[in-house]
Design an enzyme around this catalytic site. Structure first.
Site, PDB file in Angstrom:
ATOM      1  N   SER A   1     -20.290  -7.274  34.996  1.00 23.29           N
ATOM      2  CA  SER A   1     -20.469  -6.076  34.170  1.00 23.29           C
ATOM      3  C   SER A   1     -21.873  -6.078  33.534  1.00 23.29           C
ATOM      4  CB  SER A   1     -19.343  -6.048  33.116  1.00 23.29           C
ATOM      5  OG  SER A   1     -19.252  -4.806  32.490  1.00 23.29           O
TER       6      SER A   1
ATOM      7  N   HIS B   1     -11.039  -3.476  36.553  1.00 21.63           N
ATOM      8  CA  HIS B   1     -12.330  -4.131  36.302  1.00 21.63           C
ATOM      9  C   HIS B   1     -12.111  -5.545  35.731  1.00 21.63           C
ATOM     10  CE1 HIS B   1     -16.673  -3.876  35.394  1.00 21.63           C
ATOM     11  NE2 HIS B   1     -16.444  -4.340  34.183  1.00 21.63           N
TER      12      HIS B   1
END
Ligand SMILES: *[C@@H]1O[C@H](CO)[C@@H](O)[C@H](O)[C@H]1NC(C)=O
Ligand SMILES: *[C@@H]1O[C@H](CO)[C@@H](O)[C@H](O)[C@H]1NC(C)=O
Length: 418
Positions: A186, A352
């Site tokens: 990320s 995610h």
């Protein structure tokens, strides 16, 4: 191996109380530090408390090191890096691990988050699980506070400089012949990617064998649009405030839409701003502001003419509630066209956060091959493979899969948002 550089070390008297960075003198540069060179070691101390890892053991000697770096405009700044040396460390292999701090305040910095163990900075517990695996390879792990003293999430140049200068300092501290690899997820992947892009022009003396990048967001507009109104809407506040910390023009543009909103570390921000429709209600139509867009584009991996020059491994979940996979497909196309050596492991599963765990064993295996100077196992410069889960990546040992599944489950059960 440490004795050689003892002369350049300033041991600060160790008070054992853990202060947040904004109160801790260690985080402040010494006088006249701007006459020092980037990458120079300015201070060293043992961390002022133990590393608090709840999901995985961390068996290593730890140091905190203050490193001279610079911001996007070339003005001097200082970066705190944590260095972890496992027993039987291989001094030739150093992994720079970029945490996904994704926040705009100094007290969310990784160096402090590793020690505080608080919920506010709970994402650090994932980081520590992954760091534990890297340490088990006998790699030395460095963890730079890559957002710098002004917490400029997600500013490309500043974080690239921070990472590369911390690698320089690690080389001085550990071994002049060390090889480096990078990993991040990320926001940590964003910074790592930018370090690979600046490596050739800024710090070509560093031997960088490759980078594993998970959950990339190569298009900041798309990230903001995607999280608006959802469980991770707080990322909007963190991004806008982080960019405001670096760019006065951006900050002024944002103020046309409303006042600065309160900053929180990643998890508290998600809880506080859960489900907020910023573009509709609070900062009405901010997504379409031309001045602000200019700064997203400046920091987007997409559309740049500079690309990485070291081998890259990308892992990403297909159904991604934060970083849309279409944008990842675009950056893969861009980099493959530019001749980057790249392997893309696309994970068909959802989420995610889950992918942060599922992609780690494959990344460690892949980075190990790069440390061993093994050639990539595919023809041409690019390889794209879809799997049901990246835990099925060939060569991942079963115990690792089980271990990660258990940690991921424990971790996700603590999240306020799933
Ligand atoms: C260091 O910073 C001071 C104060 O900002 C400035 O006056 C001086 O010129 C700088 N020195 C160098 C070598 O950049
Ligand atoms: C980035 O995302 C925005 C918002 O979804 C989109 O309009 C734009 O076309 C994307 N940029 C690129 C280069 O694809």
């Amino acid at each position: 191996m440490l004795s050689l550089i003892i002369f350049s070390i300033v041991f600060t008297s160790s008070s054992l109380s853990l202060l947040p960075p904004h109160l801790d003198e260690f985080y402040k540069p010494p006088k006249n530090y701007n006459s020092t060179k980037v990458g120079e070691i300015l201070k060293v101390r043992p961390p002022p408390g133990p590393i608090r890892s709840y999901l995985a053991p961390i068996n290593a000697i730890a140091w905190q090191i203050l490193v001279r770096s610079e911001n996007s405009r070339g003005e001097p700044n200082v970066i705190v890096m944590t260095l972890l040396e496992p027993p039987d460390a291989n001094p030739k292999r150093i992994l720079s691990y970029q945490p996904f701090e994704n926040a705009a305040i100094l007290d969310c910095s990784p160096s402090y988050a590793l020690l505080s163990g608080s919920f506010d900075i709970f994402e650090t517990q994932c980081d520590l699980t992954f760091i534990s695996m890297a340490l088990s390879q006998n790699w030395i792990v460095i963890i730079p506070d890559h957002e710098g003293p002004n917490s400029v999430f997600p500013v490309a140049k500043e974080s690239a400089f921070a990472i590369l200068n911390c690698m320089r300092a690690a080389k001085t501290f550990i071994n002049e012949d060390a090889k480096f690899a990078l990993i991040g997820y990320s926001g940590g992947a964003h910074s790592s990617a930018w370090a690979t892009i600046y490596h050739e022009s800024y710090a070509p003396e560093l031997e960088l064998v490759g980078a594993a990048l998970g959950g990339l967001f190569p298009n900041i507009s798309a990230l903001l649009e995607n999280v608006n109104g959802g469980p991770y809407a707080g990322l909007i506040v963190n991004t806008l405030n982080g960019l405001s910390n670096e760019y006065p023009e951006f900050k002024n543009a944002l103020h046309k839409y409303g006042p600065t909103l309160k900053n929180y570390c990643l998890f508290s921000s998600a809880v506080h701003y859960f489900g907020t429709h910023f573009n509709e209600h609070i900062y009405k139509n901010f997504l379409y502001d031309e001045t602000m867009k200019k700064y997203y584009l400046k920091n987007d991996l997409l559309g740049q003419d500079k690309n990485p020059t070291v081998p890259i491994f990308i892992y990403h979940s297909k159904i991604n509630e934060i970083a849309p996979i279409d944008e990842t497909h675009k950056i893969i196309t861009q980099w493959c066209k530019a001749g980057v050596t790249l392997e893309f492991a696309e994970d068909a599963s959802y989420n995610h956060m889950v992918e942060a765990f599922s992609g780690i064993p494959a990344s460690i295996l892949w980075l190990n091959d790069r440390f061993n100077d093994e050639p990539t196992e595919f023809e041409g410069n690019c390889h794209w493979e879809k799997r049901v889960s990246n835990l099925l990546y060939p060569g991942v040992p079963n115990f690792l899969k089980e271990y990660l599944k258990i940690s991921a489950k424990q971790y996700l059960s603590q999240l306020p948002i799933r």
